[in-house]
Design an enzyme around this catalytic site. Sequence first.
Site, short mmCIF file in Angstrom:
data_model
loop_
_atom_site.label_atom_id
_atom_site.label_comp_id
_atom_site.label_asym_id
_atom_site.label_seq_id
_atom_site.Cartn_x
_atom_site.Cartn_y
_atom_site.Cartn_z
N GLU A 207 0.88 -1.18 0.00
CA GLU A 207 0.00 0.00 0.00
C GLU A 207 0.91 1.22 0.00
OE1 GLU A 207 -3.30 -0.09 -0.11
OE2 GLU A 207 -3.66 -2.22 0.23
N CYS A 241 -2.20 9.50 2.34
CA CYS A 241 -1.74 8.85 1.11
C CYS A 241 -2.59 9.25 -0.09
CB CYS A 241 -1.73 7.34 1.28
SG CYS A 241 -3.32 6.68 1.80
P1 NAD Z 1 7.96 4.84 5.24
O1 NAD Z 1 8.08 4.03 4.01
O2 NAD Z 1 9.08 5.75 5.61
O3 NAD Z 1 7.74 3.90 6.52
C1 NAD Z 1 6.68 2.97 6.63
C2 NAD Z 1 7.06 1.84 7.53
O4 NAD Z 1 8.17 1.18 6.96
C3 NAD Z 1 7.46 2.19 8.96
O5 NAD Z 1 6.83 1.31 9.88
C4 NAD Z 1 8.97 1.96 8.97
O6 NAD Z 1 9.45 1.50 10.21
C5 NAD Z 1 9.12 0.87 7.95
N1 NAD Z 1 10.44 0.79 7.31
C6 NAD Z 1 11.40 1.73 7.25
N2 NAD Z 1 12.49 1.25 6.59
C7 NAD Z 1 12.19 0.00 6.22
C8 NAD Z 1 12.87 -1.02 5.49
N3 NAD Z 1 14.09 -0.84 5.00
N4 NAD Z 1 12.24 -2.19 5.30
C9 NAD Z 1 10.98 -2.39 5.76
N5 NAD Z 1 10.29 -1.46 6.44
C10 NAD Z 1 10.87 -0.29 6.66
O7 NAD Z 1 6.60 5.65 5.09
P2 NAD Z 1 5.98 6.73 6.07
O8 NAD Z 1 6.80 7.97 6.03
O9 NAD Z 1 5.68 6.12 7.40
O10 NAD Z 1 4.58 6.96 5.34
C11 NAD Z 1 4.44 7.84 4.24
C12 NAD Z 1 4.25 7.09 2.95
O11 NAD Z 1 3.29 6.07 3.10
C13 NAD Z 1 3.72 7.99 1.85
O12 NAD Z 1 4.34 7.66 0.64
C14 NAD Z 1 2.24 7.64 1.81
O13 NAD Z 1 1.61 7.93 0.59
C15 NAD Z 1 2.27 6.19 2.10
N6 NAD Z 1 1.00 5.72 2.64
C16 NAD Z 1 0.26 4.87 1.89
C17 NAD Z 1 -0.97 4.45 2.36
C18 NAD Z 1 -1.82 3.50 1.57
O14 NAD Z 1 -2.77 2.97 2.12
N7 NAD Z 1 -1.55 3.25 0.30
C19 NAD Z 1 -1.42 4.86 3.60
C20 NAD Z 1 -0.62 5.72 4.35
C21 NAD Z 1 0.60 6.14 3.84
#
Ligand code: NAD
Length: 465
Positions: A207, A241
Amino acid sequence: MLDAQQAAFRAEGPVSAETRRDRLQRVIDLLVKHNDALCEAMGADFGGRPALFSMMNDVLGSLGSLKHARDKFAEWLPDQPRPSVAPFDNFGATAWVRYQPKGVVGIIGTWNAPLFTLLSPLASVFAAGNRAVLKPSEVAPRTADVLARAVAEFFAPEELTVVTGGPEVAAEFTRQPWNHLVFTGSTAVGRQVMQAAAANLVPVTLELGGKSPVLIGESADIANAAERIAVGKALNSGQLCVAPDTVWVPAAKLEALVQGLQASYARQYPQIAGNADLTPVVNERHFARVESYVADAGARGSRVVMAGDWPSADGASERRMPLRLVIDPPADAEIAVHEIFGPALVLRGYASLADAVAQVNAGERPLALYYFGEDAEEQRWVLDHTLSGGVSINDVTMHPALHDAPFGGVGASGMGHYHGHEGFLEFSHARSVYRHGSHDPRLEWGMLPPYGEHFVQMIRGAVTP
Ligand code: NAD
């Protein structure tokens, strides 16, 4: 945790409807019991996110998915009869598809919707009969702690548990041999998650985000479009998002749109500093990121218009930010390249809607796409000539609230989905079953070696257009 859950899953055998309903109900109960503490934690994590917004977005949003799954999953469980194989069907051979839980699902969430991105997919995961381990975002640590304690109060760790930690823990999490992995987050990290999952052939639901466009047609009521966009963009201060990212408007109507956005935003938020209705940008890093996007566009000569007052000097430290409208930035400006994910909006005037759609289609496939207009033919044309995770028409950010329709992205905005029947299917294995009938006619019909001419003719005769 994974080993313990997988062992318990194997020992459990079939997961009864009662067990599924009970698990869904316990998540509902924990949310009802701890909703104030969770909203307080979300408020503290954001430095002042309105409790009312946390209640609507994360508590009620999750409850909606959980209750829908609880009340509907019994309809999704039954085996589905399918046509069997000729000629054996004449002798009672039957076939069906049964939906079995995959096992243990890992779910990684984001900070912007710290409960929804964990508990809304969990509704589909539990409905399908799985167990789960949740990994909340480290950017919302208080929420993660309250959730971990609440989950431990209502669930045995072999059923549902929470792992907290930063990117290293998250990366390690993605290297485990889950039976399915759900990741919500950025497209860049999503790529790493899919790579890590590939090592164990773990199926993934991604997502992700992206630059969700708004297409305003000639037939749109501009004042109405401005109002809806301003309301939707203000939710969580654009840290959503599906927040509108880039708005395409007929060039002659751009000024009317600017004025409408300003008026609507100023009416909702007459002041920025200290306004308890306005969600702050989550931390200094993201505040600086959004600032730098706007500053970069300004430095490249783009017009930047403010909707709402600039916060006072001490307001900057509270991270409440006005909405800034960045008009026609160059294609290589930071704000035109990256997902904004904060209180800024790109506006682009177009000469023809077809050109605007061509430019949208030249980019990555977005999570959401919005169309404003009263022209039914044009509406159909836009739907036919674009692809995105979901669409709202004459509004923004609404379709993720559909609990009975799939929520997910396509291409760079993700793959797979949760919510509704499609979510149940996502986390179930659709297993085909063939059951032999009362009689096997192959020997007497000359269908086994040594083959005779009759059988050759029969097979040849079956090759028809
Ligand atoms: P992010 O990708 O920085 O982090 C998301 C999660 O990934 C966190 O729990 C983090 O601990 C984990 N993470 C970090 N590094 C990782 C790695 N190397 N491997 C696996 N996991 C890792 O995103 P964010 O800043 O928390 O959220 C913002 C982004 O999420 C935006 O792009 C937004 O559009 C998207 N988003 C999408 C949805 C959806 O439903 N499609 C919903 C909310 C947010």
